[in-house]
Write an enzyme that holds these catalytic residues in place. Structure first.
Site, short mmCIF file in Angstrom:
data_model
loop_
_atom_site.label_atom_id
_atom_site.label_comp_id
_atom_site.label_asym_id
_atom_site.label_seq_id
_atom_site.Cartn_x
_atom_site.Cartn_y
_atom_site.Cartn_z
N THR A 152 0.89 -1.22 0.08
CA THR A 152 -0.15 0.00 0.02
C THR A 152 0.98 1.00 -0.18
O THR A 152 1.99 1.35 0.56
CB THR A 152 -1.02 -0.13 1.27
N ASP A 183 6.37 -4.26 -1.38
CA ASP A 183 5.56 -3.02 -0.61
C ASP A 183 6.68 -1.98 -0.40
O ASP A 183 7.82 -2.22 -0.31
CB ASP A 183 5.05 -3.37 0.71
N GLY A 184 6.10 -0.86 -0.16
CA GLY A 184 7.08 0.37 0.10
C GLY A 184 7.59 0.26 1.83
O GLY A 184 7.25 -0.54 2.29
N ALA A 185 8.02 1.47 2.25
CA ALA A 185 8.38 1.61 3.62
C ALA A 185 8.44 3.13 3.97
O ALA A 185 8.85 3.94 3.11
CB ALA A 185 9.82 0.97 4.04
N GLY A 233 3.39 1.73 7.79
CA GLY A 233 1.94 2.11 8.25
C GLY A 233 1.56 3.60 8.28
O GLY A 233 0.62 4.26 8.59
N GLY A 263 0.54 4.98 5.80
CA GLY A 263 -0.78 4.70 5.16
C GLY A 263 -2.00 4.11 5.84
O GLY A 263 -3.03 3.68 5.32
N GLU A 314 -0.59 -5.38 6.06
CA GLU A 314 0.98 -5.66 5.21
C GLU A 314 1.59 -6.58 6.21
O GLU A 314 2.31 -7.20 5.38
CB GLU A 314 1.50 -4.24 5.40
N LYS A 368 14.12 7.34 1.84
CA LYS A 368 13.79 6.32 3.11
C LYS A 368 14.77 5.48 3.76
O LYS A 368 14.51 4.78 4.88
CB LYS A 368 12.73 5.14 2.44
O1 LIG Z 1 3.35 1.37 5.06
C1 LIG Z 1 2.91 1.90 4.04
C2 LIG Z 1 1.22 2.16 4.37
O2 LIG Z 1 0.83 1.85 5.43
C3 LIG Z 1 3.39 2.51 3.18
O3 LIG Z 1 4.28 1.35 2.49
C4 LIG Z 1 4.44 3.48 3.44
O4 LIG Z 1 3.93 4.56 4.01
C5 LIG Z 1 5.19 4.12 2.26
O5 LIG Z 1 4.32 4.65 1.51
P1 LIG Z 1 4.90 5.78 0.52
O6 LIG Z 1 5.30 4.78 -0.70
O7 LIG Z 1 3.70 6.29 -0.26
O8 LIG Z 1 5.99 6.71 0.89
#
Ligand SMILES: O=C(CO)[C@H](O)[C@H](O)COP(=O)(O)O
Length: 223
Positions: A32, A85-87, A99, A101, A107, A125
């Site tokens: 997400t 997934d991202g971080a 988290g 988001g 996740e 990041k």
């Molecule tokens: O943990 C997350 C959502 O719960 C996302 O992976 C994290 O917030 C990174 O989001 P983005 O890629 O928009 O910087």
């Protein structure tokens, strides 16, 4: 490249990374956020190469479906090779804070099922020590004040993310001013507080691979 272009580059790099391993039965675990969205958009170009996806949020499920990618309930799949997934922050041991988001619990669940966690992130990041980004903690709503008091005892300054209700009906406390020297220990300590659903430290199940978007290109780091 600006930050959006770095996110697109790592989204495409993640597709290139998993593509050789996909077949008709493959299920892809999808995270997400804005970087995960770049991955979803790139994944749509190879949707004929795999069966479908499991999403870590309603938002990602909707985006996958909008591309015509079938979305499965996690309970209906026996496993998956990859979770992408991202971080919000990641260190060189590939431990993360996630988290931002508010999707941390789902996740963590989807990541637990996947054989390999591929984190996609731009270079902003990567940090030497986790904790500058406030640590999200998902709580049962009636336990919010109790959990907040316990988090203060652990040295943090929790702030209620007012108005946010997670996909699980939980609420979020963002814990400021933590210098997280021992992510695994803190992850356990917070999860032992009654009323906590889970916290956004991904240390016990960190990433296996980081695809990091930099001005010199996408770098691959392994745990
Ligand atoms: O943990 C997350 C959502 O719960 C996302 O992976 C994290 O917030 C990174 O989001 P983005 O890629 O928009 O910087």
């Amino acid at each position: 490249m600006n930050q959006d272009e770095l996110k697109q580059a790592v989204g495409q790099a993640a597709v290139d990374y998993i593509k050789p391993h996909l077949d008709d039965d493959s299920i892809v675990g999808v995270g997400t956020g804005s970087t995960a969205n770049c991955f979803i958009d790139a994944l749509a170009n190879i949707k004929h190469l795999f069966d479908g996806a499991v999403a870590s949020s309603e938002a990602s499920a909707e985006r996958l479906k909008s591309h015509g990618i079938p979305v499965f309930d996690l309970n209906g799949v026996s496993g998956m090779d990859f979770y992408i997934d991202g971080a919000d922050e990641i260190n060189e041991r590939l431990e993360m804070i996630k988290g931002g988001g508010a999707a941390l619990t789902r996740e963590k669940i989807v990541a637990a099922v996947a054989k390999k966690f591929v984190c996609v992130a731009d270079e902003s990041k990567l940090v030497p020590m986790l904790g500058t980004f406030p640590l999200p903690v998902e709580v049962i709503p009636m336990a919010r004040s109790h959990v907040a008091r316990e988090l203060v005892k652990l040295g943090g300054d929790p702030v209620w993310r007012e108005g946010v209700v997670t996909d699980n009906g939980g609420e979020i406390l963002d814990v400021h001013n933590l210098r997280i020297a021992s992510p695994m220990e803190l992850e356990s300590s917070i999860n032992q507080i009654t009323g906590v659903i889970t916290n956004g430290l991904f240390a016990q199940r960190g990433a296996d691979v980081l695809l990091l978007g930099t001005q010199e290109g996408v770098k691959t780091l392994k745990a």
